[in-house]
Scaffold this motif. Structure first.
Motif, short mmCIF file in Angstrom:
data_model
loop_
_atom_site.label_atom_id
_atom_site.label_comp_id
_atom_site.label_asym_id
_atom_site.label_seq_id
_atom_site.Cartn_x
_atom_site.Cartn_y
_atom_site.Cartn_z
N VAL A 125 0.83 -1.20 0.00
CA VAL A 125 0.00 0.00 0.00
C VAL A 125 0.87 1.26 0.00
O VAL A 125 0.61 2.21 -0.74
CB VAL A 125 -0.97 -0.01 1.20
N MET A 126 1.91 1.26 0.82
CA MET A 126 2.80 2.42 0.86
C MET A 126 3.50 2.64 -0.49
O MET A 126 3.64 3.77 -0.95
CB MET A 126 3.84 2.27 1.98
N PHE A 127 3.94 1.54 -1.11
CA PHE A 127 4.57 1.66 -2.42
C PHE A 127 3.60 2.25 -3.43
O PHE A 127 3.96 3.13 -4.23
CB PHE A 127 5.08 0.30 -2.91
N ALA A 128 2.33 1.78 -3.42
CA ALA A 128 1.33 2.29 -4.36
C ALA A 128 1.08 3.78 -4.13
O ALA A 128 0.97 4.54 -5.09
CB ALA A 128 0.04 1.49 -4.23
N LEU A 129 0.99 4.19 -2.86
CA LEU A 129 0.78 5.60 -2.57
C LEU A 129 1.95 6.46 -3.03
O LEU A 129 1.75 7.50 -3.68
CB LEU A 129 0.57 5.80 -1.06
N VAL A 130 3.16 6.02 -2.74
CA VAL A 130 4.34 6.79 -3.13
C VAL A 130 4.47 6.83 -4.65
O VAL A 130 4.81 7.87 -5.23
CB VAL A 130 5.61 6.21 -2.46
N LEU A 131 4.19 5.70 -5.32
CA LEU A 131 4.24 5.67 -6.79
C LEU A 131 3.21 6.62 -7.38
O LEU A 131 3.50 7.34 -8.35
CB LEU A 131 4.02 4.25 -7.30
N GLY A 132 2.00 6.65 -6.83
CA GLY A 132 0.97 7.56 -7.32
C GLY A 132 1.37 9.01 -7.17
O GLY A 132 1.18 9.82 -8.08
N LYS A 158 3.58 13.90 -9.68
CA LYS A 158 4.62 14.93 -9.61
C LYS A 158 5.34 15.06 -10.95
O LYS A 158 5.82 16.14 -11.30
CB LYS A 158 5.61 14.55 -8.50
N LEU A 159 5.43 13.95 -11.72
CA LEU A 159 6.10 13.99 -13.02
C LEU A 159 5.34 14.81 -14.05
O LEU A 159 5.91 15.23 -15.05
CB LEU A 159 6.30 12.57 -13.55
N GLY A 160 4.06 15.00 -13.82
CA GLY A 160 3.26 15.79 -14.76
C GLY A 160 2.92 15.00 -16.01
O GLY A 160 2.40 13.89 -15.94
N GLN A 161 3.23 15.59 -17.16
CA GLN A 161 2.86 14.98 -18.45
C GLN A 161 3.58 13.65 -18.68
O GLN A 161 3.02 12.74 -19.28
CB GLN A 161 3.18 15.95 -19.59
N GLU A 162 4.80 13.51 -18.20
CA GLU A 162 5.55 12.26 -18.39
C GLU A 162 4.90 11.10 -17.64
O GLU A 162 4.96 9.96 -18.08
CB GLU A 162 6.99 12.44 -17.94
#
Length: 154
Positions: A17-24, A29-33
């Motif tokens: 769950v923590m990995f999924a939250l941080v990945l999201g 944060k990456l924006g368009q990429e």
């Protein structure tokens, strides 16, 4: 004996769950990429919902044949029918009491609104009380269409 972290077997759900939250957060944060990967996950989610819907439609047929094979093996059919009738009656009565009385009372206590006047209220609170992930497609569709909840939230 107190188990140490390495002795516990099973999946690390909290880590997942923590990995999924941080990945999201990182993808946003990456924006368009990051939008390409977000669109991929959204498409993957839609495909999974379609598969779950198909499974929900075909599982009753398989269960019918499993139950039918056991019924054919029974010796006293009348005992089966009376026992099954009592069980079905008790189950329907429990669902009517729970869905028609208990859940509307919870809705009223939480919102101070009449649950029978709002057309989507019972549609919202009934599937939320079910713990099976097989109800997710119907619950999400019901919440979006009847209650007007945004797709990102549902």
């Amino acid at each position: 004996q107190i188990p140490v972290g390495t002795e516990i077997r099973g999946m690390n759900i909290l880590g997942l769950v923590m990995f999924a939250l941080v990945l999201g957060v990182a993808l946003k944060k990456l924006g368009q990429e990051g939008e390409d990967l977000i669109r991929f996950f959204n498409s993957f989610n839609e495909a999974t919902m379609v598969l779950v819907t198909w499974i929900m439609w075909y599982v009753p047929i398989g269960i019918m044949f499993l139950v039918g094979s056991k019924i054919v093996e029974m010796e006293d059919i009348m005992l089966l029918v009376t026992s099954l009738g009592k069980y079905i009656f008790a189950s329907i009565l429990g669902h009517v009491i729970h869905g028609g009385i208990i859940l509307p009372l919870i809705y009223f206590a939480a919102t101070r609104q009449n649950p029978y006047q709002h057309p989507g209220a019972l549609c919202f609170i009934s599937p939320c009380s079910v713990s099976s992930s097989a109800t997710l497609p119907s619950m999400i569709k019901c919440i979006e269409e009847n209650n007007g909840v945004d797709k990102r939230i549902s």
